[in-house]
Design a protein around this motif. Sequence first.
Motif, PDB file in Angstrom:
ATOM      1  N   ALA B  73      34.014  -4.081  45.186  1.00 34.70           N
ATOM      2  CA  ALA B  73      34.664  -2.921  45.819  1.00 34.70           C
ATOM      3  C   ALA B  73      33.616  -2.045  46.509  1.00 34.70           C
ATOM      4  CB  ALA B  73      35.420  -2.110  44.773  1.00 34.70           C
ATOM      5  N   LYS B  74      32.461  -1.924  45.898  1.00 36.17           N
ATOM      6  CA  LYS B  74      31.398  -1.098  46.467  1.00 36.17           C
ATOM      7  C   LYS B  74      30.912  -1.700  47.773  1.00 36.17           C
ATOM      8  CE  LYS B  74      26.937   0.802  46.146  1.00 36.17           C
ATOM      9  NZ  LYS B  74      25.938   0.477  47.141  1.00 36.17           N
ATOM     10  N   VAL B  75      30.661  -2.996  47.751  1.00 38.30           N
ATOM     11  CA  VAL B  75      30.163  -3.660  48.957  1.00 38.30           C
ATOM     12  C   VAL B  75      31.232  -3.600  50.061  1.00 38.30           C
ATOM     13  CG1 VAL B  75      29.413  -5.878  49.921  1.00 38.30           C
ATOM     14  CG2 VAL B  75      28.501  -5.099  47.731  1.00 38.30           C
ATOM     15  N   ASP B  77      33.368  -1.205  50.429  1.00 35.89           N
ATOM     16  CA  ASP B  77      33.275   0.167  50.953  1.00 35.89           C
ATOM     17  C   ASP B  77      32.180   0.279  52.011  1.00 35.89           C
ATOM     18  OD1 ASP B  77      35.294   1.337  49.507  1.00 35.89           O
ATOM     19  OD2 ASP B  77      33.983   2.392  48.100  1.00 35.89           O
ATOM     20  N   GLU B  78      31.032  -0.347  51.747  1.00 37.41           N
ATOM     21  CA  GLU B  78      29.921  -0.251  52.701  1.00 37.41           C
ATOM     22  C   GLU B  78      30.313  -0.893  54.026  1.00 37.41           C
ATOM     23  OE1 GLU B  78      28.037   1.802  51.703  1.00 37.41           O
ATOM     24  OE2 GLU B  78      27.456   1.567  49.623  1.00 37.41           O
ATOM     25  N   ALA B  79      31.054  -1.994  53.965  1.00 38.50           N
ATOM     26  CA  ALA B  79      31.564  -2.600  55.207  1.00 38.50           C
ATOM     27  C   ALA B  79      32.444  -1.586  55.922  1.00 38.50           C
ATOM     28  CB  ALA B  79      32.352  -3.864  54.896  1.00 38.50           C
ATOM     29  N   GLY B  80      33.303  -0.924  55.148  1.00 37.84           N
ATOM     30  CA  GLY B  80      34.178   0.101  55.732  1.00 37.84           C
ATOM     31  C   GLY B  80      33.367   1.210  56.385  1.00 37.84           C
ATOM     32  N   HIS B  81      32.327   1.670  55.700  1.00 40.14           N
ATOM     33  CA  HIS B  81      31.485   2.731  56.273  1.00 40.14           C
ATOM     34  C   HIS B  81      30.898   2.287  57.611  1.00 40.14           C
ATOM     35  CE1 HIS B  81      30.673   4.385  51.937  1.00 40.14           C
ATOM     36  NE2 HIS B  81      31.934   4.384  52.288  1.00 40.14           N
ATOM     37  N   GLY B  82      30.427   1.054  57.643  1.00 39.53           N
ATOM     38  CA  GLY B  82      29.883   0.518  58.894  1.00 39.53           C
ATOM     39  C   GLY B  82      30.942   0.556  59.987  1.00 39.53           C
ATOM     40  N   VAL B 131      19.538   4.613  45.535  1.00 35.12           N
ATOM     41  CA  VAL B 131      19.707   4.451  46.984  1.00 35.12           C
ATOM     42  C   VAL B 131      20.981   5.159  47.454  1.00 35.12           C
ATOM     43  CG1 VAL B 131      19.973   2.795  48.869  1.00 35.12           C
ATOM     44  CG2 VAL B 131      18.355   2.326  47.012  1.00 35.12           C
ATOM     45  N   ASP B 132      22.086   4.937  46.738  1.00 36.90           N
ATOM     46  CA  ASP B 132      23.295   5.678  47.104  1.00 36.90           C
ATOM     47  C   ASP B 132      23.115   7.159  46.820  1.00 36.90           C
ATOM     48  OD1 ASP B 132      24.333   2.764  46.622  1.00 36.90           O
ATOM     49  OD2 ASP B 132      25.880   3.750  47.806  1.00 36.90           O
ATOM     50  N   GLY B 133      22.365   7.476  45.763  1.00 38.32           N
ATOM     51  CA  GLY B 133      22.091   8.883  45.454  1.00 38.32           C
ATOM     52  C   GLY B 133      21.351   9.565  46.591  1.00 38.32           C
ATOM     53  N   GLU B 160      33.755   8.427  49.297  1.00 41.57           N
ATOM     54  CA  GLU B 160      33.686   7.126  48.624  1.00 41.57           C
ATOM     55  C   GLU B 160      32.366   6.899  47.907  1.00 41.57           C
ATOM     56  OE1 GLU B 160      36.786   5.002  51.700  1.00 41.57           O
ATOM     57  OE2 GLU B 160      34.715   4.350  51.727  1.00 41.57           O
ATOM     58  N   GLU B 161      31.349   7.685  48.269  1.00 38.93           N
ATOM     59  CA  GLU B 161      30.008   7.409  47.755  1.00 38.93           C
ATOM     60  C   GLU B 161      29.847   7.704  46.270  1.00 38.93           C
ATOM     61  OE1 GLU B 161      27.615   5.785  48.909  1.00 38.93           O
ATOM     62  OE2 GLU B 161      27.870   5.783  51.075  1.00 38.93           O
ATOM     63  N   SER B 162      30.609   8.654  45.764  1.00 31.90           N
ATOM     64  CA  SER B 162      30.299   9.099  44.410  1.00 31.90           C
ATOM     65  C   SER B 162      30.582   7.986  43.392  1.00 31.90           C
ATOM     66  CB  SER B 162      31.002  10.422  44.124  1.00 31.90           C
ATOM     67  OG  SER B 162      31.884  10.303  43.071  1.00 31.90           O
ATOM     68  N   PHE B 163      31.608   7.175  43.668  1.00 29.94           N
ATOM     69  CA  PHE B 163      31.858   6.018  42.808  1.00 29.94           C
ATOM     70  C   PHE B 163      30.658   5.054  42.848  1.00 29.94           C
ATOM     71  CE2 PHE B 163      33.516   1.881  44.722  1.00 29.94           C
ATOM     72  CZ  PHE B 163      33.244   1.059  43.641  1.00 29.94           C
ATOM     73  N   HIS B 164      30.053   4.896  44.017  1.00 36.63           N
ATOM     74  CA  HIS B 164      28.921   3.973  44.139  1.00 36.63           C
ATOM     75  C   HIS B 164      27.783   4.379  43.212  1.00 36.63           C
ATOM     76  CE1 HIS B 164      30.244   3.009  48.535  1.00 36.63           C
ATOM     77  NE2 HIS B 164      31.183   2.776  47.638  1.00 36.63           N
ATOM     78  N   GLN B 165      27.491   5.682  43.238  1.00 38.38           N
ATOM     79  CA  GLN B 165      26.362   6.144  42.440  1.00 38.38           C
ATOM     80  C   GLN B 165      26.680   6.045  40.949  1.00 38.38           C
ATOM     81  OE1 GLN B 165      25.052  10.219  42.774  1.00 38.38           O
ATOM     82  NE2 GLN B 165      22.931   9.641  42.355  1.00 38.38           N
TER      83      GLN B 165
HETATM   84 FE   LIG Z   1      27.340   3.600  49.176  1.00 35.78          FE
END
Ligand SMILES: [Fe+2]
Lengths: 100, 318
Positions: B73-75, B77-82, B131-133, B160-165
């Motif tokens: 799910a995290k990865v 999300d990163e695709a989505g961010h891109g 890194v996400d932090g 969405e980032e806070s879940f990543h960290q």
């Molecule tokens: Fe992230």
Amino acid sequence: MSENKNNKKNWPLWEVFVRSKNGLEHRHFGSLHAADAEMALENARDVYTRRNEGVSIWVVESKNITASNPKDNGELFEPATDKVYRHPTFYDLPDEVKHM
Amino acid sequence: MSEKEIKNLEAIFEAKIARDEKIEPKDWMPEKYRKTHIRQMSQHAHSEIVGMLPEGNWITRAPSLRRKVALLAKVQDEAGHGLYLYSATETLGISREELYEQLHSGKAKYSSIFNYPTITWADIGAIGWLVDGAAIINQVPLCSTSFGPYARAMVRVCKEESFHQRQGYEIMLTLANGTPEQKEMAQDALNRWWWPSLMMFGPTDDMSTHTEQSMKWKLKRKTNDELRQQFIDQTVPQANILGLSIPDSDLKWNEERGHYDFGPINWDEFWQVVKGHGPCNKERLQTRVDAWEEGEWVRDAAMAYAEKKAERKVKQAG
Ligand SMILES: [Fe+2]
Ligand SMILES: [Fe+2]
């Protein structure tokens, strides 16, 4: 539709509108590329609604949107500022008049 | 347009930003504003996309189903961010094709942090945590940047980032409280990711070239050094909770400054990686290029199918 260097057609751009819940209007969320409308809907679901952000999605090919030009904002919107009589506060009424 | 007219438009433009008004794609903007934004936003998009690779490396080997779905799910999300960022960049009049071309040819940069390898599972924890932090600290101020599409994309990204960290920190927490080998693995990951994470904030203020302009356009609200200090101050206590030690013998609380003092950063290493000599630069770029080229037949087939369907519709209607 743009063509790449091999003269192949690229996936066109679509604008995505999402209704976040019933009772609210669809709002512009962003855009994405897809080969056709069906794929645009599927991609919009994955890109813009991974966390229950919506209950309904519209997609429209970007080329079908006609937008006003900010350069014409004077002509388009300024006349509205002149017409103060379109607002309730323009009318003088005595304070005794209630519920109006 | 005469030079005087342009000067006049520029003054109106800068005043608008100073008043905290947003700039939208069809508004007049100085060429430099357009170019700077295309550069920064596309670099940001490329970083999200290349950033999937180091973590993608561990999806198939995640130690449990819980970890696997979270990482997936995290990865994603990163695709989505891109994708948010690429389409926001396209509003400035550059095509997706051109943006990819700039990445694949090596003309465009992406964040150097993704040129480091992920050699153990603990690296996935360290990336999420550090890194996400660091990315969050860099990104939060961009939610109120002057270019509307960029600001709106960043609001979505930051949510969405806070879940990543948190998922990264939880991995570290589990390892740090596990067997001695697991704790050692966590410490080793922290040792390798700490300094590159500090470099994510960019060169020191005295070496950084476009800070003033970026401040004016709200691409920046704090300087690189201020953001780096903020990251250190908030991360040290988190490391203490993990019972891990930060690999910096100069690190200590400075009562007077109200901040942690820290040791010198190896800027030679930073510039080496920026220039393409990091441990994974070649591999990362090659993976991107391969994915793009090997996916070409799929894109073509989808386009051909869409056209055929559209034709059939026209025929049926006629
Ligand atoms: Fe992230
Ligand atoms: Fe991200």
